[in-house]
Design an enzyme around this catalytic site. Sequence first.
Site, mmCIF file in Angstrom:
data_model
loop_
_atom_site.group_PDB
_atom_site.id
_atom_site.type_symbol
_atom_site.label_atom_id
_atom_site.label_comp_id
_atom_site.label_asym_id
_atom_site.label_seq_id
_atom_site.Cartn_x
_atom_site.Cartn_y
_atom_site.Cartn_z
ATOM 1 N N HIS A 1 -48.970 -29.784 -22.209
ATOM 2 C CA HIS A 1 -49.141 -30.718 -21.082
ATOM 3 C C HIS A 1 -49.214 -29.992 -19.743
ATOM 4 C CE1 HIS A 1 -44.613 -30.688 -20.681
ATOM 5 N NE2 HIS A 1 -44.947 -30.760 -19.413
ATOM 6 N N ASP B 1 -46.886 -30.406 -28.487
ATOM 7 C CA ASP B 1 -46.955 -29.972 -27.080
ATOM 8 C C ASP B 1 -46.843 -28.444 -26.978
ATOM 9 O OD1 ASP B 1 -47.140 -30.101 -24.378
ATOM 10 O OD2 ASP B 1 -45.171 -31.005 -24.035
ATOM 11 N N GLY C 1 -40.506 -29.019 -14.256
ATOM 12 C CA GLY C 1 -40.766 -27.646 -13.812
ATOM 13 C C GLY C 1 -40.276 -26.611 -14.803
ATOM 14 N N SER D 1 -40.790 -27.228 -18.030
ATOM 15 C CA SER D 1 -41.712 -27.429 -19.151
ATOM 16 C C SER D 1 -42.425 -26.140 -19.512
ATOM 17 C CB SER D 1 -42.779 -28.461 -18.774
ATOM 18 O OG SER D 1 -42.242 -29.739 -18.830
ATOM 19 N N GLY D 2 -42.614 -25.943 -20.800
ATOM 20 C CA GLY D 2 -43.312 -24.751 -21.278
ATOM 21 C C GLY D 2 -42.402 -23.554 -21.456
#
Lengths: 267, 27
Positions: free
Chosen positions: A41, A91, A184, A186-187
């Site tokens: 995402h 994701d 922030g 994320s990933g």
Amino acid sequence: VLGGAPATETRWPWQVSVHYAGFHVCGGSIVDEYWVLSAAHCFHRDKSLETFDLYVGLTNLKAARNHTQWFEVNQVILHPSYQMYHPIGGDVALVQLKSRITFSDAVLPVCLAPADLNLTGLACWATGWGLISQQGHSSEELQEARLPLIPIAMCRLLYGHRSYIMQDMLCAGDIWNWKTVCEGDSGGPLVCEINETWLQIGIVSWGRGCAQPMYPGVYARVSHFSRWIRYHIQVVPTPPQPTPALSPALPSTLSVLVAMLVSLSAL
Amino acid sequence: WVRGPPKSPRNSSRGDPACGRRAVPGK
């Protein structure tokens, strides 16, 4: 990261900061000299690849050190299940860099969790430059938090609907001490230490808010995707490297040659 | 069109570090 603490330099050498248009937007992790693992995402919605920059060897977003390296993106591979079933599941993004990462004490790859890993009793940590308060404050210093893993059955109960938490996800968060990941982060990686080796078991993916402890952070379960990740790292060719430019140096080289010939003929 | 140079083998003689191992403190 809510409820975390600033991380010391070189403590999380696989941590990546993904910038878009000059701003930190997501985290990532180094899994290979050319590859960064992140969340799908972070890269969808027709974002321009040229506008992304990736940084490794960074703890303070505003202070590059001598081991900090900057990279442009060559290509992003989103997991096919993310593209099929978005926004539920899959994701995962593999980001191929245009040039190779130089490893050092401060820049190292993390191991991917194997498919058969038993998660019971593991001590796991999440890291990131995401929001640190429910008021929306952010930190320039990389934050870390030790987070207990939450069994998937418990997580489904907390979220109240069975279909939200799928088999390719896992949950973690300290619901008693209000520690969790936030926007922030994320990933970024969720990593656990086993026999002095750090394995990435999760990729920060989503959650219902950050400040409601009864809704823990939800992560993409790395072991579910590890075969897909390893396959692409092995088979996708490295990006073409720019050939050394001859043209800018040519005029000066010619002028030197001409000058030499002129001086030789004068002798 | 150019597909890029062939991939170098894993664990090559360039001495890629083992994954998941922090540098020894004080190194």
